[in-house]
Design a protein around this motif. Sequence first.
Motif, PDB file in Angstrom:
ATOM      1  N   LEU A 277       0.843  -1.186   0.000  1.00 32.40           N
ATOM      2  CA  LEU A 277       0.000   0.000   0.000  1.00 32.40           C
ATOM      3  C   LEU A 277       0.884   1.243   0.000  1.00 32.40           C
ATOM      4  CD1 LEU A 277      -2.542  -1.229   2.694  1.00 32.40           C
ATOM      5  CD2 LEU A 277      -2.912  -1.138   0.220  1.00 32.40           C
ATOM      6  N   THR A 278       0.306   2.363  -0.379  1.00 34.61           N
ATOM      7  CA  THR A 278       1.053   3.614  -0.411  1.00 34.61           C
ATOM      8  C   THR A 278       0.311   4.693   0.364  1.00 34.61           C
ATOM      9  OG1 THR A 278      -0.010   4.321  -2.473  1.00 34.61           O
ATOM     10  CG2 THR A 278       2.069   3.085  -2.660  1.00 34.61           C
ATOM     11  N   ALA A 279       1.034   5.740   0.708  1.00 34.49           N
ATOM     12  CA  ALA A 279       0.449   6.885   1.400  1.00 34.49           C
ATOM     13  C   ALA A 279       1.309   8.108   1.123  1.00 34.49           C
ATOM     14  CB  ALA A 279       0.359   6.622   2.897  1.00 34.49           C
ATOM     15  N   VAL A 280       0.706   9.266   1.224  1.00 30.68           N
ATOM     16  CA  VAL A 280       1.435  10.524   1.062  1.00 30.68           C
ATOM     17  C   VAL A 280       1.786  11.022   2.452  1.00 30.68           C
ATOM     18  CG1 VAL A 280       1.390  12.876   0.195  1.00 30.68           C
ATOM     19  CG2 VAL A 280       0.215  11.060  -1.074  1.00 30.68           C
ATOM     20  N   THR A 281       3.056  11.041   2.783  1.00 30.96           N
ATOM     21  CA  THR A 281       3.500  11.467   4.107  1.00 30.96           C
ATOM     22  C   THR A 281       3.552  12.984   4.178  1.00 30.96           C
ATOM     23  OG1 THR A 281       5.814  11.289   3.400  1.00 30.96           O
ATOM     24  CG2 THR A 281       4.839   9.378   4.477  1.00 30.96           C
ATOM     25  N   PRO A 282       3.497  13.558   5.390  1.00 33.87           N
ATOM     26  CA  PRO A 282       3.544  15.016   5.536  1.00 33.87           C
ATOM     27  C   PRO A 282       4.777  15.614   4.870  1.00 33.87           C
ATOM     28  CG  PRO A 282       2.918  13.998   7.603  1.00 33.87           C
ATOM     29  CD  PRO A 282       3.313  12.891   6.681  1.00 33.87           C
ATOM     30  N   GLY A 283       4.539  16.628   4.057  1.00 36.81           N
ATOM     31  CA  GLY A 283       5.638  17.305   3.382  1.00 36.81           C
ATOM     32  C   GLY A 283       6.012  16.709   2.045  1.00 36.81           C
ATOM     33  N   ALA A 284       5.420  15.566   1.680  1.00 39.56           N
ATOM     34  CA  ALA A 284       5.752  14.901   0.416  1.00 39.56           C
ATOM     35  C   ALA A 284       4.724  15.239  -0.653  1.00 39.56           C
ATOM     36  CB  ALA A 284       5.835  13.400   0.612  1.00 39.56           C
ATOM     37  N   ASP A 285       5.142  15.173  -1.910  1.00 46.22           N
ATOM     38  CA  ASP A 285       4.248  15.437  -3.036  1.00 46.22           C
ATOM     39  C   ASP A 285       3.724  14.155  -3.674  1.00 46.22           C
ATOM     40  OD1 ASP A 285       4.640  18.208  -2.785  1.00 46.22           O
ATOM     41  OD2 ASP A 285       6.465  18.110  -4.001  1.00 46.22           O
ATOM     42  N   LYS A 286       4.467  13.068  -3.500  1.00 44.03           N
ATOM     43  CA  LYS A 286       4.099  11.808  -4.126  1.00 44.03           C
ATOM     44  C   LYS A 286       3.938  10.720  -3.070  1.00 44.03           C
ATOM     45  CE  LYS A 286       6.585  12.854  -8.424  1.00 44.03           C
ATOM     46  NZ  LYS A 286       7.636  12.387  -9.377  1.00 44.03           N
ATOM     47  N   PRO A 287       3.106   9.744  -3.348  1.00 46.63           N
ATOM     48  CA  PRO A 287       2.937   8.636  -2.389  1.00 46.63           C
ATOM     49  C   PRO A 287       4.189   7.784  -2.293  1.00 46.63           C
ATOM     50  CG  PRO A 287       1.767   8.169  -4.429  1.00 46.63           C
ATOM     51  CD  PRO A 287       2.233   9.599  -4.521  1.00 46.63           C
ATOM     52  N   SER A 288       4.399   7.221  -1.128  1.00 46.00           N
ATOM     53  CA  SER A 288       5.522   6.329  -0.881  1.00 46.00           C
ATOM     54  C   SER A 288       4.988   5.068  -0.213  1.00 46.00           C
ATOM     55  CB  SER A 288       6.567   7.014   0.005  1.00 46.00           C
ATOM     56  OG  SER A 288       5.975   7.426   1.231  1.00 46.00           O
ATOM     57  N   PRO A 289       5.777   4.002  -0.164  1.00 43.43           N
ATOM     58  CA  PRO A 289       5.294   2.755   0.448  1.00 43.43           C
ATOM     59  C   PRO A 289       4.848   2.963   1.889  1.00 43.43           C
ATOM     60  CG  PRO A 289       7.286   2.337  -0.796  1.00 43.43           C
ATOM     61  CD  PRO A 289       7.120   3.831  -0.760  1.00 43.43           C
ATOM     62  N   ASP A 290       3.710   2.406   2.222  1.00 40.71           N
ATOM     63  CA  ASP A 290       3.176   2.471   3.582  1.00 40.71           C
ATOM     64  C   ASP A 290       3.386   1.097   4.215  1.00 40.71           C
ATOM     65  OD1 ASP A 290       1.734   2.696   5.921  1.00 40.71           O
ATOM     66  OD2 ASP A 290       0.022   3.704   5.003  1.00 40.71           O
ATOM     67  N   TYR A 291       4.538   0.939   4.859  1.00 44.14           N
ATOM     68  CA  TYR A 291       4.918  -0.357   5.402  1.00 44.14           C
ATOM     69  C   TYR A 291       3.976  -0.799   6.521  1.00 44.14           C
ATOM     70  CZ  TYR A 291       9.283   0.829   3.002  1.00 44.14           C
ATOM     71  OH  TYR A 291      10.209   1.190   2.068  1.00 44.14           O
ATOM     72  N   GLY A 292       3.663   0.124   7.433  1.00 43.02           N
ATOM     73  CA  GLY A 292       2.838  -0.230   8.577  1.00 43.02           C
ATOM     74  C   GLY A 292       1.447  -0.691   8.181  1.00 43.02           C
ATOM     75  N   THR A 293       0.807   0.049   7.288  1.00 42.47           N
ATOM     76  CA  THR A 293      -0.541  -0.328   6.865  1.00 42.47           C
ATOM     77  C   THR A 293      -0.524  -1.590   6.017  1.00 42.47           C
ATOM     78  OG1 THR A 293      -1.205   2.004   6.921  1.00 42.47           O
ATOM     79  CG2 THR A 293      -2.651   0.490   5.756  1.00 42.47           C
ATOM     80  N   THR A 294       0.556  -1.797   5.263  1.00 37.83           N
ATOM     81  CA  THR A 294       0.683  -3.054   4.515  1.00 37.83           C
ATOM     82  C   THR A 294       0.749  -4.233   5.474  1.00 37.83           C
ATOM     83  OG1 THR A 294       1.822  -1.932   2.682  1.00 37.83           O
ATOM     84  CG2 THR A 294       2.070  -4.329   2.845  1.00 37.83           C
ATOM     85  N   ALA A 295       1.509  -4.070   6.562  1.00 38.16           N
ATOM     86  CA  ALA A 295       1.570  -5.139   7.568  1.00 38.16           C
ATOM     87  C   ALA A 295       0.209  -5.353   8.215  1.00 38.16           C
ATOM     88  CB  ALA A 295       2.612  -4.791   8.633  1.00 38.16           C
ATOM     89  N   ASP A 296      -0.517  -4.268   8.486  1.00 37.15           N
ATOM     90  CA  ASP A 296      -1.870  -4.383   9.035  1.00 37.15           C
ATOM     91  C   ASP A 296      -2.779  -5.130   8.057  1.00 37.15           C
ATOM     92  OD1 ASP A 296      -1.230  -2.981  11.336  1.00 37.15           O
ATOM     93  OD2 ASP A 296      -1.835  -1.045  10.507  1.00 37.15           O
ATOM     94  N   ALA A 297      -2.622  -4.832   6.773  1.00 36.87           N
ATOM     95  CA  ALA A 297      -3.455  -5.478   5.759  1.00 36.87           C
ATOM     96  C   ALA A 297      -3.176  -6.971   5.691  1.00 36.87           C
ATOM     97  CB  ALA A 297      -3.219  -4.828   4.398  1.00 36.87           C
TER      98      ALA A 297
END
Length: 423
Positions: A277-297
């Motif tokens: 999964l991906t997410a846009v972190t604070p201060g970023a313009d593009k999504p990056s891998p969302d490791y924590g939510t991927t593990a939750d999934a």
Amino acid sequence: MPLRRRAALLLAALAAPLLGAAPLLGAAPAGAATPPAGLYGTADPTYDGVWRQSYAFLALHAAGVTPGAGAVSWLTGQQCADGGFASFRADTATPCTPKTEDTNSTGIAVQALAALGGHQQAVTRATGWLRQAQNKDGGWSYNPGGASDPDSTAVVVGSFQAAGLNPEVTAPGGATSFEALRGFQFGCRDKAAERGAFGYPSNGTLSVNAKATADAVRGSRSAGFIVQAPASNTAAKVPACGASGSTDAYANLTPGASADAGAAWLTAQLTKGGGHLTAVTPGADKPSPDYGTTADAVAALASGGQLDAAKQAYAWLAGNSAAWSHGNPAALSQLVLAAYATGNDPHKADGADLVRQLTALGPTPAKAAAPAASATSSGQDQAATSDHKKSSSQTSTWIIIAVCLVAGIGFGLLMASRNRRTR
């Protein structure tokens, strides 16, 4: 700790002076920045002490490791007189301030203590506190008195299941915990790409959110953070929507069917992201891998038998999450539990021994799991032991950056988040 949970805490801290409350940032006792003996990790525990300790216990339990007595005493000593838990108590001799207690810390502590066994009194007091914190709609907010959210509700549902209680908790008005979760789900009257997903309420609207979906799927299946790997794969069933959308097939789904629909949405997102999964972190313009939510999934999918999709996501995590999890007890715990949920060996995650890395961040366990016989793993574990302080320092730096970013959001967001949200 998920970014949204940490950001919410930072928002509360920044707005506390405006609300007439004692400020949380910069006003902690002098020893708060120094982790006490018995705690996993070296980063400042102010915002996640109970959370990361409980997470570590759950992961170690799944891996067959018994935490040391000092570590367990630290967690039980954090409980407040009324049964609840705050994120961290620097001085346990001082009575708790009720508004600092939260459902997430309390819920995960219940799951951890129930897994350890022998702490029935503490578990009973904590679940009693959680019952009193339930909202009329059947759900829970992070702090009692706020609007319900799917993440907090799922944590609490899992805690009741772990404690051997009925996870379908009924509020005084008759609404249940499962009804509250289903109320966050998108259905036939929403866009096709959103159907099955769960949303997180913010600024008066409900927005599709992968973290909320993963948590709500697990909660709708009455599952806690420890999910045992299913024996075989089961395809998730999706409700059929009519062409007009006038009748919402999602409106009266059973908890299991609701979870299936959410699992199908998660699977589609993981496939779209190439296994993560991906997410846009604070201060970023593009999504990056969302490791924590991927593990939750991974755990959420495994809880309903969607083993193939869960394994594919775990395979991506095993090969790409080393830098993210290094020196972070909560992140390592998520990976250990994701391995457990898919039947993989957490001692051999792409050549790394996740269990040894986790135990290196805390007190000597009372009973350790059998060590993995991998030279590569051993070298990585030694690096984890020597470098986790550096990683924790980097984590603290990100917290400071988050404070600056959150401060710009303003007090209005905090107040909006405490009002009842509707779609």
